[in-house]
Motif scaffolding. Structure first.
Motif, PDB file in Angstrom:
ATOM      1  N   ARG A  79       0.842  -1.208   0.000  1.00 21.44           N
ATOM      2  CA  ARG A  79       0.000   0.000   0.000  1.00 21.44           C
ATOM      3  C   ARG A  79       0.875   1.256   0.000  1.00 21.44           C
ATOM      4  NH1 ARG A  79      -3.446  -2.835   3.324  1.00 21.44           N
ATOM      5  NH2 ARG A  79      -2.640  -1.954   5.250  1.00 21.44           N
ATOM      6  N   ARG A  82       2.190   2.993  -3.151  1.00 19.03           N
ATOM      7  CA  ARG A  82       1.364   3.962  -3.900  1.00 19.03           C
ATOM      8  C   ARG A  82       1.889   5.385  -3.766  1.00 19.03           C
ATOM      9  NH1 ARG A  82      -4.289   1.222  -4.427  1.00 19.03           N
ATOM     10  NH2 ARG A  82      -3.580  -0.875  -4.051  1.00 19.03           N
ATOM     11  N   ARG A 106      -1.392   1.113 -13.071  1.00 17.24           N
ATOM     12  CA  ARG A 106      -1.658   1.175 -11.620  1.00 17.24           C
ATOM     13  C   ARG A 106      -3.132   1.485 -11.351  1.00 17.24           C
ATOM     14  NH1 ARG A 106       2.196   4.741  -8.130  1.00 17.24           N
ATOM     15  NH2 ARG A 106       3.025   2.784  -7.400  1.00 17.24           N
ATOM     16  N   LEU A 107      -3.698   2.380 -12.155  1.00 12.69           N
ATOM     17  CA  LEU A 107      -5.101   2.763 -11.931  1.00 12.69           C
ATOM     18  C   LEU A 107      -6.018   1.559 -12.136  1.00 12.69           C
ATOM     19  CD1 LEU A 107      -5.275   6.169 -13.872  1.00 12.69           C
ATOM     20  CD2 LEU A 107      -4.712   5.777 -11.477  1.00 12.69           C
ATOM     21  N   ASP A 111      -5.682   0.175  -8.355  1.00  8.87           N
ATOM     22  CA  ASP A 111      -6.638   1.093  -7.728  1.00  8.87           C
ATOM     23  C   ASP A 111      -8.090   0.798  -8.113  1.00  8.87           C
ATOM     24  OD1 ASP A 111      -4.390   2.220  -6.716  1.00  8.87           O
ATOM     25  OD2 ASP A 111      -4.367   3.961  -8.043  1.00  8.87           O
ATOM     26  N   VAL A 113      -9.749   1.456 -10.849  1.00  6.03           N
ATOM     27  CA  VAL A 113     -10.427   2.478 -11.666  1.00  6.03           C
ATOM     28  C   VAL A 113     -10.959   1.792 -12.933  1.00  6.03           C
ATOM     29  CG1 VAL A 113     -10.045   4.620 -12.976  1.00  6.03           C
ATOM     30  CG2 VAL A 113      -8.901   4.275 -10.776  1.00  6.03           C
ATOM     31  N   ALA A 159      -0.522   8.610 -11.062  1.00  5.19           N
ATOM     32  CA  ALA A 159      -1.229   8.434  -9.783  1.00  5.19           C
ATOM     33  C   ALA A 159      -0.830   9.493  -8.759  1.00  5.19           C
ATOM     34  CB  ALA A 159      -0.964   7.037  -9.239  1.00  5.19           C
TER      35      ALA A 159
ATOM     36  N   SER B 135       2.421  -1.241  -7.501  1.00  6.72           N
ATOM     37  CA  SER B 135       1.551  -1.834  -6.465  1.00  6.72           C
ATOM     38  C   SER B 135       0.816  -3.080  -6.951  1.00  6.72           C
ATOM     39  CB  SER B 135       0.526  -0.815  -5.963  1.00  6.72           C
ATOM     40  OG  SER B 135       1.137   0.378  -5.615  1.00  6.72           O
TER      41      SER B 135
END
Lengths: 254, 257
Positions: A79, A82, A106-107, A111, A113, A159, B135
């Motif tokens: 986490r 990020r 990443r999105l 995440d 999205v 991000a 991540s």
């Protein structure tokens, strides 16, 4: 005194019997751009890998906003990632994905999205790094080295990270493209207000993107000062490196 | 003085260390298969890549092996007037042994090498490091989908190979060995037992796991540019084949006993 954004305390790392890092101490504040210079094999990339969790240091601490990330359980550490953005030396774009999917990776995958929103944000970020939206659907292999670096920069900033790392951002680029990438790095880090840590051999690049410069030699930081003071550092190793001389205290690896 | 046992000791320690590293890798990969997040799109893509796109090679292998098997059994059987057992032995050989083993060996070449080369290239070009900094756990995104896809699609491929292999034997037996088609098929189905097919499918699932696990392990640990990726690919194929043949014997022996 405020807590540094990133702090390294006594980082040590031995690889194949060689003490690559022998107690590296560094700190970077919010909004500050630090460039680490040093010869090939001096441990610059190993330092970055220890910070990013790609390598575990043998000793020492990596503190992000005062919290030691080297002791964190894996999910907490993931986490924490990020907060980081990273531009790799060779771009490290995923061959099997299109440019916009690379930028929005990443999105979409970390995440959650939606692909539609992620694509819109990827195109918007492509514009920020002067990469034309018509390249959104192409694969990385179809882009030039400079364009791949722009796409990789877009992936690092999309991000809005707190700290961005640049590994040799201008290696392999012609001087004009390298200067354009340097301009983008300065522009985007200022816009985000984030901390930046770069490693490079390229002195014009270091002068352009650094607020401060640190020299890594023998596994330690041997000098640190403002970018403007690098030409009169009073340190013979820095002087040799900046002048690019083979003669001096640093022995060239040939 | 040189100790003559030292090289043997070093080799044994190296093998034990490799087994330890492989076991750790497998445990992390299996955990990644059953913990969120699940990348369903990646799993679907791998099912297509490993399963669907392997159908031609599996089909061709099965049809020729089934045909050659029928001819050989006919020749062997005729030496003691047992030619009529061609359909029985073809179906037994294909379902219990040749279907899963040959499918496993073909996919060790096609899939294990492909996985090792792809993941190995991603490793040496820092794409796996990049994924971590974004991540996303490479074990969940890259390895778990391949492991699950290979383990689940290989039994389906072997089922197809069983059918095509039997039909290969049927085609040769009816066209060149003067077998009656209906009798051939009746003998095949009367003799075949569910256990034969199930044994083959269990083997296939285990072989699928081996193929993906060895390929991913070799690729994930490759280093040293193109040379390292080449070495990882070779090791993946050789390692998968040796493991498949050894595990095939163990599973067969377990079921026979």
């Amino acid at each position: 005194m405020s807590t540094p954004k990133l702090q390294l305390k006594g980082i040590k790392k031995k690889l194949r019997g060689r003490q690559v890092l022998d107690g590296v101490d560094l700190s970077v504040d919010k909004g500050q751009s630090l460039v680490i210079i040093g010869g090939s094999g001096s441990g610059k990339s190993v330092t970055l890998k220890c910070v990013l969790g790609l390598m575990k240091p043998d000793a020492g601490q990596v503190l992000v906003d005062g919290a030691d990330v080297t002791r964190m359980p894996e999910p907490v550490r993931a986490r924490n990632m990020r907060k980081f953005g990273m531009l790799f030396q060779g771009g490290a774009l995923f061959d099997s994905l299109s440019i916009w999917e690379n930028i929005a990776f990443r999105l979409i995958y970390a995440d959650g999205v939606s692909r539609k929103d992620a694509r819109e944000r990827a195109i918007e970020t492509m514009r920020k790094v002067r990469l034309a939206p018509e390249f959104a659907e192409v694969r990385p292999i179809e882009l030039s080295g400079g364009m791949q670096k722009r796409a990789s920069l877009a992936r690092a900033i999309i991000a809005k990270p707190d700290i961005i790392f640049f590994d040799e951002p201008t290696t392999g680029l012609d001087p004009i493209t390298a200067d354009a990438i340097n301009d983008l790095i300065v522009e985007q880090t200022k816009e985000l207000g984030c901390a930046a840590v770069s490693i490079t051999h390229d002195m014009p690049s270091a002068r352009k993107i650094a607020d401060e410069v640190a020299m890594l030699y023998g596994g330690k930081i041997v000098w640190r000062g403002s970018a403007s003071s690098i030409d009169h550092s009073g340190n013979e190793m820095v002087d040799q490196f900046v002048a690019g001389r083979a003669e001096g205290p640093i022995q060239a690896v040939v | 003085m040189i100790n003559p046992f030292a090289p043997i000791g070093r080799a044994v320690l190296a093998i034990l260390a490799e087994i330890g590293r492989f076991s750790g890798f497998i445990s992390r990969a299996v955990t990644a298969c059953f913990t969120p997040p699940v990348f369903a799109g990646q799993f679907g893509r791998q099912c297509l890549q490993i399963g669907y796109f392997s159908l031609p090679v599996i089909g061709l292998t099965a049809v020729f092996i089934g045909a050659a098997l029928a001819l050989n059994i006919y020749v062997g059987g005729s030496r003691f007037n047992a030619e009529q057992f061609v359909p029985n032995i073809v179906v037994l050989g294909i379902t219990r042994e040749l279907g899963p083993v040959l499918a496993g060996l073909m996919l060790a070449g096609r899939v294990s090498a492909g996985i090792a080369a792809e993941i190995g290239t991603m490793r040496v070009t820092e794409q796996i490091d990049a994924m971590t900094t974004l991540s996303t756990d490479p074990f969940k995104f890259l390895i778990a989908p391949r492991l699950l896809a290979a383990t689940l699609t290989l039994p389906v491929l072997v089922l197809v190979a069983d059918i095509i292999g039997v039909m290969g034997g049927y085609a040769v037996a009816t066209s060149t060995l003067d077998f009656n088609g209906a009798t051939y098929l009746r003998n095949t189905f009367q003799f075949m037992e569910a256990e034969d097919v199930i044994l083959g499918l269990i083997k296939a699932a285990v072989f699928g796991f081996i193929i993906a696990a060895v390929g991913a392990y070799q690729g994930f640990n490759s280093k040293g540019g193109a040379l390292g990726v080449g070495r990882a690919t070779t090791n993946a194929v050789v390692g998968s084949i040796v493991l498949i043949l050894a595990v095939n014997y163990l599973i067969t022996a377990f079921f026979v006993e």
